[in-house]
Design an enzyme around this catalytic site. Structure first.
Site, PDB file in Angstrom:
ATOM      1  CG  ASP A   1      -3.004   3.421   2.171  1.00  0.00           C
ATOM      2  OD1 ASP A   1      -3.953   4.189   1.937  1.00  0.00           O
ATOM      3  OD2 ASP A   1      -3.155   2.292   2.659  1.00  0.00           O
TER       4      ASP A   1
ATOM      5  CG  ASP B 270      -3.003   2.183   7.469  1.00  0.00           C
ATOM      6  OD1 ASP B 270      -3.120   3.281   8.058  1.00  0.00           O
ATOM      7  OD2 ASP B 270      -3.320   2.001   6.277  1.00  0.00           O
TER       8      ASP B 270
ATOM      9  CG  ASP C 231      -2.030  -1.014   1.139  1.00  0.00           C
ATOM     10  OD1 ASP C 231      -2.368  -1.423   0.007  1.00  0.00           O
ATOM     11  OD2 ASP C 231      -2.537  -1.429   2.194  1.00  0.00           O
TER      12      ASP C 231
ATOM     13  NE  ARG D 142      -9.466   6.476   6.090  1.00  0.00           N
ATOM     14  CZ  ARG D 142      -9.344   5.477   5.226  1.00  0.00           C
ATOM     15  NH1 ARG D 142      -8.209   4.781   5.191  1.00  0.00           N
ATOM     16  NH2 ARG D 142     -10.312   5.166   4.407  1.00  0.00           N
TER      17      ARG D 142
END
Length: 411
Positions: A233, A237, A209, A289
């Site tokens: 990205d 994460d 990613d 986010r």
């Protein structure tokens, strides 16, 4: 000073431990009884001296991680002490504690299958616990994802270490990882290549990613005092059943989708995910986010949010979000003042999700939309440490990001 009742308790305790202490009435000719407050102060000084001898430190910043190690001028000789300073759900991540020190001397990454000794890739794939440090300032441009093995610490203190302009860090199906003091930025996609992940195995990697730090099925992971920005990205994460994670003291800037925690609404294995997000500064150029959550339990505590363009905290699939003692400064534009965003759900559904704001400081029109019945058992699972008052967030987060530590002086 101790309260009178505590002082008296300490006084009598001290008297039992000190048989030579003389008691008498004030009118007698013998020595006067000692002032209980002075006795209490003596006992407290003795306790504090004992703690110092045991290695406890306090720099008085209010940041429990930093107070644990940063005021030690000999931090460079006591590097592995950091492993004892974790907080939150990832506090048991020991990284390479008790392993040997591995010094990265070569910033190259010429062969991801047969890495050269002295490179960061050669260090992280080893089977043994390692505490990995860097010989000097360096920019490491990786050819492929840096796939870490278990029980490793990447410790950037004492050098300016940038992992940038290529694929970055992957923590996949491994445990006990500490990443501290790195600059991670401008990360790109990698893949369609063979990459080694241990001394005796390498495999084919499909296209990645382009995350700064990707946690995939990992556990006991602590990312502390890193500076992250501008990746393909996410900056950090965590997906596919990852859990026992703390993300602390990081400085994040100039990025769209900052932090994804939970793979997809249908991936229910992420219901066991537990993540602490503490003492971070979410700075300029961020869009959304911070984090975006699914399914699990998330403690967002004492962070400083100074920028967001769309929203700060979002989620779907009924995550429990416990927001405590954060400072939210809304952007100056007319709209996008809301801290929260529910995705892929109607209000009739998300009104039952347990999201709460407790002690948060909401500025410039910022507002947090709570939901759910606030079940105590749910928030108990989401809580990972005690929140400090939001008025202290500026002090707690003032040193977020990679530190400019130099040998022989406090960081």
């Amino acid at each position: 000073m101790a309260s009178p009742s505590l002082s008296l308790l300490l006084f009598f305790l001290f008297s039992l431990l000190s048989p030579n202490l003389i008691f008498s009435s004030p009118s007698s000719s013998s020595p006067s009884v000692q002032d209980p407050h002075l006795v209490a102060q003596d006992v407290e000084r003795s306790i504090n001296a004992s703690r110092r001898q045991l290695g406890y430190l306090s720099c008085g910043t209010g940041n429990p991680i930093d107070d644990c190690w940063r005021c030690d001028p000999n931090w460079e000789k006591n590097r592995q002490r950091l492993a004892d300073c974790g907080i939150g759900f990832g506090k048991n991540a020991i990284g390479g504690k008790n392993g040997r020190i591995y010094v990265v001397t070569d910033s190259g990454d010429d062969d991801p299958v047969n890495p050269k000794p002295g490179t960061i890739r050669h260090a992280v794939i080893q089977s043994e616990p390692l505490w990995i440090i860097f010989a000097r300032d360096m920019v490491i441009q990786l050819k492929e994802e840096l796939i870490m093995n278990s029980y490793k610490t990447l410790d950037g203190r004492g050098a300016s270490v940038h992992i940038a302009n290529g694929p970055c860090i992957t923590i996949q199906y491994v445990t006990n990882i500490i990443i501290h003091g790195l600059h991670v930025h401008d990360c790109k996609q990698g893949g369609n290549a063979y990459v080694r992940d241990s001394p005796d195995h390498y495999g084919w990697r499909t296209v990645s990613d382009g995350d700064g730090i990707s946690i995939f099925g990992g556990s006991h992971v602590w990312v502390d005092h890193c500076s992250l920005s501008n990746c393909n990205d996410g900056l950090i994460d965590a997906i596919h059943g990852s859990t026992a994670i703390t993300l602390s003291n990081n400085f994040m800037t100039h990025h769209d989708k900052v932090m994804l925690l939970g793979h997809s609404d249908s991936y229910t294995q992420d219901k066991n995910m537990q993540v602490t997000i503490a003492f971070n500064h979410f700075g300029e150029g961020l869009v959304q986010r911070m984090p975006r959550c699914r399914h699990g339990y998330f403690h967002v505590v004492n962070n400083d949010y100074t920028h967001w363009e769309m929203y700060a905290i979002g989620g779907s699939a009924a995550p429990t979000i416990n927001s405590q003692g954060n400072r939210f400064l809304a952007p100056n534009q007319r709209f996008n003042k809301e801290v929260t965003k529910r995705e892929e759900a109607s209000e009739s559904e998300w009104k039952n999700w347990n999201w709460r704001s407790e002690g948060d400081l909401l500025l410039n029109g910022a507002f947090f939309t709570p939901s759910g019945a606030g079940a105590s058992s749910s928030y108990a699972r989401a809580s990972s440490l005690g929140a400090r008052p939001s008025s202290l967030v500026g002090t707690i987060t003032v040193s977020s990001g990679a530190l400019a530590c130099r040998k022989g002086s406090r960081c």
